[in-house]
Design a protein around this motif. Structure first.
Motif, PDB file in Angstrom:
ATOM      1  N   UNK A   1       0.686  -1.208  -0.015  1.00 35.65           N
ATOM      2  CA  UNK A   1      -0.010   0.153  -0.031  1.00 35.65           C
ATOM      3  C   UNK A   1       0.889   1.427  -0.060  1.00 35.65           C
ATOM      4  N   UNK A   2       1.997   1.408   0.708  1.00 39.06           N
ATOM      5  CA  UNK A   2       2.685   2.306   0.875  1.00 39.06           C
ATOM      6  C   UNK A   2       3.569   2.701  -0.434  1.00 39.06           C
ATOM      7  N   UNK A   3       4.018   1.515  -0.944  1.00 42.53           N
ATOM      8  CA  UNK A   3       4.817   1.683  -2.218  1.00 42.53           C
ATOM      9  C   UNK A   3       3.733   2.155  -3.397  1.00 42.53           C
TER      10      UNK A   3
ATOM     11  N   UNK B   1     -13.226   8.583   1.951  1.00 39.89           N
ATOM     12  CA  UNK B   1     -13.563   8.083   2.863  1.00 39.89           C
ATOM     13  C   UNK B   1     -15.101   7.477   3.018  1.00 39.89           C
ATOM     14  N   UNK B   2     -15.892   8.614   2.456  1.00 41.11           N
ATOM     15  CA  UNK B   2     -17.164   8.465   2.649  1.00 41.11           C
ATOM     16  C   UNK B   2     -17.935   7.343   1.605  1.00 41.11           C
ATOM     17  N   UNK B   3     -16.944   6.672   0.870  1.00 39.99           N
ATOM     18  CA  UNK B   3     -17.450   5.442   0.075  1.00 39.99           C
ATOM     19  C   UNK B   3     -17.256   4.276   1.042  1.00 39.99           C
ATOM     20  N   UNK B   4     -16.581   4.189   2.062  1.00 43.78           N
ATOM     21  CA  UNK B   4     -16.875   3.167   3.008  1.00 43.78           C
ATOM     22  C   UNK B   4     -15.853   2.166   2.403  1.00 43.78           C
ATOM     23  N   UNK B   5     -14.963   2.389   1.469  1.00 49.34           N
ATOM     24  CA  UNK B   5     -14.067   1.165   1.016  1.00 49.34           C
ATOM     25  C   UNK B   5     -12.846   1.146   2.204  1.00 49.34           C
ATOM     26  N   UNK B   6     -12.650  -0.379   2.302  1.00 48.77           N
ATOM     27  CA  UNK B   6     -11.585  -0.550   3.324  1.00 48.77           C
ATOM     28  C   UNK B   6     -10.179  -0.204   2.328  1.00 48.77           C
ATOM     29  N   UNK B   7      -9.208   0.309   3.320  1.00 48.73           N
ATOM     30  CA  UNK B   7      -7.864   0.685   2.637  1.00 48.73           C
ATOM     31  C   UNK B   7      -6.992  -0.596   2.400  1.00 48.73           C
ATOM     32  N   UNK B   8      -7.304  -0.991   1.491  1.00 46.05           N
ATOM     33  CA  UNK B   8      -6.402  -2.120   1.040  1.00 46.05           C
ATOM     34  C   UNK B   8      -5.872  -1.879  -0.567  1.00 46.05           C
ATOM     35  N   UNK B   9      -5.006  -2.769  -1.029  1.00 46.23           N
ATOM     36  CA  UNK B   9      -4.240  -2.507  -2.227  1.00 46.23           C
ATOM     37  C   UNK B   9      -5.202  -2.311  -3.488  1.00 46.23           C
ATOM     38  N   UNK B  10      -6.271  -3.201  -3.377  1.00 45.78           N
ATOM     39  CA  UNK B  10      -7.372  -3.462  -4.514  1.00 45.78           C
ATOM     40  C   UNK B  10      -8.121  -2.052  -4.717  1.00 45.78           C
ATOM     41  N   UNK B  11      -8.383  -1.840  -3.461  1.00 42.93           N
ATOM     42  CA  UNK B  11      -9.397  -0.474  -3.170  1.00 42.93           C
ATOM     43  C   UNK B  11      -8.508   0.918  -3.570  1.00 42.93           C
ATOM     44  N   UNK B  12      -7.306   0.736  -3.139  1.00 43.25           N
ATOM     45  CA  UNK B  12      -6.441   2.068  -3.679  1.00 43.25           C
ATOM     46  C   UNK B  12      -6.214   2.031  -4.930  1.00 43.25           C
ATOM     47  N   UNK B  13      -5.982   0.834  -5.690  1.00 38.54           N
ATOM     48  CA  UNK B  13      -6.047   0.778  -6.962  1.00 38.54           C
ATOM     49  C   UNK B  13      -7.293   1.479  -8.025  1.00 38.54           C
TER      50      UNK B  13
ATOM     51  N   UNK C   1      -1.359  14.978  -0.849  1.00 42.16           N
ATOM     52  CA  UNK C   1      -0.128  15.150  -1.294  1.00 42.16           C
ATOM     53  C   UNK C   1       0.833  16.021  -0.227  1.00 42.16           C
ATOM     54  N   UNK C   2      -0.129  16.750   0.661  1.00 48.63           N
ATOM     55  CA  UNK C   2       0.829  17.607   1.801  1.00 48.63           C
ATOM     56  C   UNK C   2       1.376  16.345   2.615  1.00 48.63           C
ATOM     57  N   UNK C   3       0.539  15.517   3.048  1.00 50.92           N
ATOM     58  CA  UNK C   3       1.113  14.571   3.906  1.00 50.92           C
ATOM     59  C   UNK C   3       2.464  13.935   3.159  1.00 50.92           C
ATOM     60  N   UNK C   4       2.362  13.593   1.874  1.00 51.14           N
ATOM     61  CA  UNK C   4       3.390  13.069   1.002  1.00 51.14           C
ATOM     62  C   UNK C   4       4.949  13.732   1.211  1.00 51.14           C
ATOM     63  N   UNK C   5       4.381  15.160   1.161  1.00 53.75           N
ATOM     64  CA  UNK C   5       5.687  15.969   1.118  1.00 53.75           C
ATOM     65  C   UNK C   5       6.338  15.971   2.673  1.00 53.75           C
ATOM     66  N   UNK C   6       5.347  16.134   3.525  1.00 55.03           N
ATOM     67  CA  UNK C   6       5.872  16.150   4.917  1.00 55.03           C
ATOM     68  C   UNK C   6       6.699  14.785   5.278  1.00 55.03           C
ATOM     69  N   UNK C   7       6.169  13.685   4.973  1.00 54.34           N
ATOM     70  CA  UNK C   7       6.642  12.335   4.968  1.00 54.34           C
ATOM     71  C   UNK C   7       7.799  11.939   4.446  1.00 54.34           C
TER      72      UNK C   7
END
Length: 303
Positions: A42-44, A128-140, A242-248
């Motif tokens: 997920x992170x990659x 977030x409001x879609x209710x989709x679980x944060x997994x690889x398939x849903x992120x795609x 994208x803001x979180x990405x920059x900080x991280x």
């Protein structure tokens, strides 16, 4: 009779072997990865996606009326306006006038970028409001909507900011026309808002279709992962930010001061600059560090 028994036994054994092989193959192909593997994937995913998007996006725009190219190398599609600065200098505009124009272009670009980020946060909240679980398939699945939000910003820069503001400023300097930057900015912000709103409506429409197509049996490993991500990870919108990405990327937080961000950037640059670090990964790492730092500068988090 004995032959018949042997044949029956052989058939049973053969069916058992075939069944075992089929089960093992199917299990291996469909098994859900360990929690750590899924978190890593997920992170990659987002990191790789940003790099691919940058590589596949044309980074120069023709300022057709004045026959020069401006580069847009900063994420998501921003410019330092060095080519415009060079054009003005070559056309005998004073140092002061040139610098004033570049400052105004930079300020206007920053305002447009911050407005887009505000609109994009509406899209990420909708994730977030879609209710989709944060997994690889849903992120795609959500990735195409995230990428389209980047495309919306890029199109507004190419089709709006360049002809209406960059060219408009040069026209003004040449005495050809007046330009109301605030009015132009309001128009471009309207384009961004309309584009993101349409994207949100399409997200909700497609989410129902996606969920129907992807109802799968969840193994114990999957249940453990979903529990892990629910209790240990932030909302899916935070992962796409994208803001979180920059900080991280820089290893700082949203509470870091401008000076702390600068200090951390210099520290990372000393570590990964190709002149000091000859590893194959250093150059790519330095590019991402620079992009993250320039991004924070563009949204006025670094003075």
């Amino acid at each position: 009779m004995v032959k018949m028994l042997i044949i029956i036994v052989c058939i049973i054994v053969a069916l058992f072997v075939i069944g075992s092989i089929t089960f093992l193959f199917t299990f291996k192909r469909n098994r859900i990865e360990s929690t750590d593997d899924q978190v890593k994937r997920n992170e990659e995913l987002l990191s790789t996606n940003r790099k691919v998007w940058m590589r596949n996006t044309k980074r120069t725009v023709l300022i057709e009326k004045y026959n020069y190219f401006e580069s847009f190398e900063d994420f998501p599609f921003n410019s330092d306006f060095n080519n415009t600065k060079e054009y003005l200098a070559n056309n005998n505009f004073s140092f002061t006038t040139t610098n004033d124009v570049i400052k105004e272009l930079t300020k206007t670009q920053s305002e447009l970028l911050n407005f887009w980020l505000t609109e994009q946060r509406k899209l990420l909240k909708a994730f977030d409001q879609t209710g989709l679980t944060d997994n690889y398939e849903n992120r795609n699945f959500l990735m195409k909507f995230y990428n389209e939000s980047l495309n919306i910003y890029m199109k507004v820069i190419i089709q709006g900011f360049v002809p209406r503001i960059i060219i408009g400023k040069i026209d003004f300097l040449k005495g050809e026309s007046l330009i109301d930057v605030d009015e132009m900015l309001n128009i471009l912000e309207g384009w961004l808002s309309d584009g993101i709103n349409q994207l949100i409506h399409e997200l909700y429409r497609q989410t129902g279709i996606f969920q129907k197509q992807n109802k799968k049996f969840t193994s114990n490993n999957g249940q453990q992962y979903f529990h892990y991500q629910k209790t240990n990870q932030s909302k899916i919108s935070d992962q796409f930010s994208d803001v979180n990405w920059a900080y991280q990327t820089l290893g700082v937080s949203d509470k870091s001061t401008s000076e702390e961000i600068k200090k951390q950037y210099r520290k990372l640059a000393m570590t990964y600059h190709p002149d000091k670090n000859k590893t194959p990964e250093a150059k790519e790492k330095m590019v991402e560090i620079n992009r993250a730092y320039q991004f924070l500068k563009s949204i006025n988090k670094v003075n």
